[in-house]
Design a protein around this motif. Sequence first.
Motif, PDB file in Angstrom:
ATOM      1  N   ALA A 110       1.871  43.151  23.365  1.00  0.00           N
ATOM      2  CA  ALA A 110       0.654  43.298  24.176  1.00  0.00           C
ATOM      3  C   ALA A 110       0.750  44.614  24.933  1.00  0.00           C
ATOM      4  O   ALA A 110       0.810  45.670  24.304  1.00  0.00           O
ATOM      5  N   GLY A 111       0.815  44.561  26.255  1.00  0.00           N
ATOM      6  CA  GLY A 111       0.828  45.795  27.026  1.00  0.00           C
ATOM      7  C   GLY A 111       1.938  45.903  28.047  1.00  0.00           C
ATOM      8  O   GLY A 111       1.842  46.681  29.003  1.00  0.00           O
ATOM      9  N   GLY A 112       2.996  45.099  27.881  1.00  0.00           N
ATOM     10  CA  GLY A 112       4.091  45.140  28.838  1.00  0.00           C
ATOM     11  C   GLY A 112       3.712  44.447  30.140  1.00  0.00           C
ATOM     12  O   GLY A 112       3.050  43.406  30.132  1.00  0.00           O
ATOM     13  N   SER A 113       4.108  45.018  31.252  1.00  0.00           N
ATOM     14  CA  SER A 113       3.854  44.417  32.558  1.00  0.00           C
ATOM     15  C   SER A 113       2.363  44.209  32.794  1.00  0.00           C
ATOM     16  O   SER A 113       1.534  45.003  32.357  1.00  0.00           O
ATOM     17  N   ALA A 114       2.030  43.125  33.504  1.00  0.00           N
ATOM     18  CA  ALA A 114       0.632  42.751  33.714  1.00  0.00           C
ATOM     19  C   ALA A 114      -0.054  43.617  34.760  1.00  0.00           C
ATOM     20  O   ALA A 114       0.578  44.134  35.680  1.00  0.00           O
ATOM     21  N   SER A 115      -1.366  43.746  34.593  1.00  0.00           N
ATOM     22  CA  SER A 115      -2.225  44.444  35.554  1.00  0.00           C
ATOM     23  C   SER A 115      -3.339  43.504  35.984  1.00  0.00           C
ATOM     24  O   SER A 115      -3.717  42.583  35.254  1.00  0.00           O
ATOM     25  N   SER A 116      -3.893  43.751  37.155  1.00  0.00           N
ATOM     26  CA  SER A 116      -4.971  42.917  37.678  1.00  0.00           C
ATOM     27  C   SER A 116      -6.276  43.202  36.945  1.00  0.00           C
ATOM     28  O   SER A 116      -6.588  44.345  36.607  1.00  0.00           O
ATOM     29  N   ASN A 117      -7.048  42.133  36.680  1.00  0.00           N
ATOM     30  CA  ASN A 117      -8.353  42.248  36.028  1.00  0.00           C
ATOM     31  C   ASN A 117      -9.366  41.443  36.836  1.00  0.00           C
ATOM     32  O   ASN A 117      -9.184  40.241  37.046  1.00  0.00           O
ATOM     33  N   SER A 118     -10.436  42.102  37.270  1.00  0.00           N
ATOM     34  CA  SER A 118     -11.455  41.439  38.095  1.00  0.00           C
ATOM     35  C   SER A 118     -12.792  41.317  37.365  1.00  0.00           C
ATOM     36  O   SER A 118     -13.830  41.139  37.992  1.00  0.00           O
ATOM     37  N   ASN A 119     -12.781  41.386  36.026  1.00  0.00           N
ATOM     38  CA  ASN A 119     -14.032  41.274  35.266  1.00  0.00           C
ATOM     39  C   ASN A 119     -14.621  39.874  35.320  1.00  0.00           C
ATOM     40  O   ASN A 119     -15.843  39.707  35.224  1.00  0.00           O
ATOM     41  N   GLY A 120     -13.780  38.862  35.433  1.00  0.00           N
ATOM     42  CA  GLY A 120     -14.265  37.489  35.466  1.00  0.00           C
ATOM     43  C   GLY A 120     -14.556  37.014  36.871  1.00  0.00           C
ATOM     44  O   GLY A 120     -14.315  37.717  37.862  1.00  0.00           O
ATOM     45  N   SER A 121     -15.060  35.789  36.976  1.00  0.00           N
ATOM     46  CA  SER A 121     -15.313  35.211  38.298  1.00  0.00           C
ATOM     47  C   SER A 121     -14.019  34.831  39.004  1.00  0.00           C
ATOM     48  O   SER A 121     -14.007  34.622  40.219  1.00  0.00           O
ATOM     49  N   ILE A 122     -12.915  34.733  38.236  1.00  0.00           N
ATOM     50  CA  ILE A 122     -11.574  34.556  38.794  1.00  0.00           C
ATOM     51  C   ILE A 122     -10.747  35.765  38.405  1.00  0.00           C
ATOM     52  O   ILE A 122     -10.719  36.168  37.237  1.00  0.00           O
ATOM     53  N   THR A 123     -10.074  36.378  39.360  1.00  0.00           N
ATOM     54  CA  THR A 123      -9.205  37.520  39.062  1.00  0.00           C
ATOM     55  C   THR A 123      -7.997  37.055  38.258  1.00  0.00           C
ATOM     56  O   THR A 123      -7.379  36.032  38.573  1.00  0.00           O
ATOM     57  N   SER A 124      -7.667  37.797  37.216  1.00  0.00           N
ATOM     58  CA  SER A 124      -6.544  37.454  36.351  1.00  0.00           C
ATOM     59  C   SER A 124      -5.513  38.574  36.340  1.00  0.00           C
ATOM     60  O   SER A 124      -5.788  39.698  36.754  1.00  0.00           O
ATOM     61  N   SER A 125      -4.313  38.246  35.862  1.00  0.00           N
ATOM     62  CA  SER A 125      -3.265  39.231  35.606  1.00  0.00           C
ATOM     63  C   SER A 125      -3.070  39.302  34.101  1.00  0.00           C
ATOM     64  O   SER A 125      -2.865  38.256  33.452  1.00  0.00           O
ATOM     65  N   VAL A 126      -3.131  40.510  33.541  1.00  0.00           N
ATOM     66  CA  VAL A 126      -3.230  40.642  32.086  1.00  0.00           C
ATOM     67  C   VAL A 126      -2.274  41.695  31.549  1.00  0.00           C
ATOM     68  O   VAL A 126      -2.175  42.805  32.080  1.00  0.00           O
ATOM     69  N   SER A 127      -1.585  41.340  30.471  1.00  0.00           N
ATOM     70  CA  SER A 127      -0.865  42.291  29.634  1.00  0.00           C
ATOM     71  C   SER A 127      -1.638  42.393  28.330  1.00  0.00           C
ATOM     72  O   SER A 127      -1.769  41.400  27.611  1.00  0.00           O
ATOM     73  N   ALA A 128      -2.178  43.580  28.029  1.00  0.00           N
ATOM     74  CA  ALA A 128      -3.110  43.689  26.904  1.00  0.00           C
ATOM     75  C   ALA A 128      -2.845  44.915  26.050  1.00  0.00           C
ATOM     76  O   ALA A 128      -2.416  45.968  26.547  1.00  0.00           O
ATOM     77  N   SER A 129      -3.115  44.773  24.762  1.00  0.00           N
ATOM     78  CA  SER A 129      -3.188  45.900  23.836  1.00  0.00           C
ATOM     79  C   SER A 129      -4.582  45.931  23.236  1.00  0.00           C
ATOM     80  O   SER A 129      -4.941  45.036  22.460  1.00  0.00           O
ATOM     81  N   THR A 130      -5.371  46.945  23.582  1.00  0.00           N
ATOM     82  CA  THR A 130      -6.695  47.069  22.986  1.00  0.00           C
ATOM     83  C   THR A 130      -6.580  47.473  21.516  1.00  0.00           C
ATOM     84  O   THR A 130      -7.436  47.117  20.709  1.00  0.00           O
ATOM     85  N   THR A 131      -5.518  48.184  21.161  1.00  0.00           N
ATOM     86  CA  THR A 131      -5.321  48.583  19.768  1.00  0.00           C
ATOM     87  C   THR A 131      -5.090  47.370  18.881  1.00  0.00           C
ATOM     88  O   THR A 131      -5.684  47.237  17.800  1.00  0.00           O
ATOM     89  N   ALA A 132      -4.245  46.446  19.334  1.00  0.00           N
ATOM     90  CA  ALA A 132      -3.898  45.266  18.538  1.00  0.00           C
ATOM     91  C   ALA A 132      -4.801  44.080  18.822  1.00  0.00           C
ATOM     92  O   ALA A 132      -4.662  43.041  18.176  1.00  0.00           O
ATOM     93  N   GLY A 133      -5.716  44.190  19.796  1.00  0.00           N
ATOM     94  CA  GLY A 133      -6.641  43.096  20.083  1.00  0.00           C
ATOM     95  C   GLY A 133      -5.959  41.841  20.575  1.00  0.00           C
ATOM     96  O   GLY A 133      -6.336  40.730  20.188  1.00  0.00           O
ATOM     97  N   PHE A 134      -4.979  42.000  21.464  1.00  0.00           N
ATOM     98  CA  PHE A 134      -4.197  40.858  21.927  1.00  0.00           C
ATOM     99  C   PHE A 134      -3.898  40.997  23.412  1.00  0.00           C
ATOM    100  O   PHE A 134      -3.583  42.094  23.891  1.00  0.00           O
ATOM    101  N   SER A 135      -3.987  39.878  24.148  1.00  0.00           N
ATOM    102  CA  SER A 135      -3.604  39.895  25.555  1.00  0.00           C
ATOM    103  C   SER A 135      -3.012  38.568  25.991  1.00  0.00           C
ATOM    104  O   SER A 135      -3.336  37.513  25.449  1.00  0.00           O
ATOM    105  N   VAL A 136      -2.122  38.670  26.970  1.00  0.00           N
ATOM    106  CA  VAL A 136      -1.555  37.525  27.673  1.00  0.00           C
ATOM    107  C   VAL A 136      -2.186  37.515  29.059  1.00  0.00           C
ATOM    108  O   VAL A 136      -2.130  38.520  29.775  1.00  0.00           O
TER     109      VAL A 136
END
Length: 348
Positions: A110-136
């Motif tokens: 995915a993307g290693g260490s998680a980052s904060s994401n506030s796109n949803g109504s609940i803030t999430s912590s996400v490790s993502a790879s946009t290239t591989a289309g995968f996130s935790v």
Amino acid sequence: MAYTTIDDSSLYFRVKTFNGSSSDGNAITWDETHANMQPDWLWLKNRTSAQEHWLADVVRGTGKFLESNSNNAESSDGASGLASFDTNGFTLNNSARTNRNTMVGWGWKAGGSASSNSNGSITSSVSASTTAGFSVVSWTGSGSAATIGHSIGVQPQIVFVKNRDDTASWNVYTVFGGGGKGLFLNDSAAFDSDTSYFNNGTASTTTFPVGTANTSNGSSDNMIAYCFANVKGYSKIGSYTGNGNADGTFVYTGFKPAFTLIKPTSISGDWRMHDNKRNSFNVLSNTLKPNSTSTDDVTSGGLLDYTSNGFKWRTNSTYSNGSGVSFIYMCFAKSPFVNSKGVPNNAR
């Protein structure tokens, strides 16, 4: 436009068969040595002993694990099985689940260490790879209908959700069932039409839906999700209908598969996993079931072929290729059908 943006799928997904050492510090290195890949989601299974499937990820850390075959809450003694995520593999400690007998491991980047994401109504912590289309994705549940940011940048086709704190089944969202139907990773049931899991919602390029159910968004509970999108030449989440014939259904993916996960959705039936390391040539005959502790099952005569551009069933089994039965699948590539330079791959 290039056929694929991922010529080398081993940068984002790998399979490894290995022997457990029954001792601490067993360092496992992926077979592909031309480039390193540190897994951000690791899934292990003992093939010769009826042990639980063991799942760890970089967001929760080495000290936590979940079991795909059960509704158990997260265990906090994960370090007894996994010592570390490594630059090009992982290191295991002495555990019957992870480091005994004959083992198989599947790893996703995915993307290693998680980052904060506030796109949803609940803030999430996400490790993502946009290239591989995968996130935790992790978040704290609200017990109310909500949306959760996933950071992939495109619509996820399948999302596996688990309440980490409670005894609760795994919920599975797919675009084929939509928010009005769900599956359970730890169960063989067909589509369930209870809208409390995903609020009858639809995943978007930024978020996926969760409902009021404790399994998908438990109030004040720690939640985790694994989100996957389609990436041309690398990953494909799709559906097919079985033909009930030994000259079975062919499923086009656009790449030579390394791994398939399939599930009947119109009838009750186990999830089934196949890969190119437990069977390095056609016809593939080995099956593991994510919803079961069962050992590696070998089918006489084989089950399916991996081709240069998809997979083809060689069985009339009701639970893989039943006549008129609807299935979903998740598949990852060994190599694209055609790489970014226009060079086609070879069949097995």
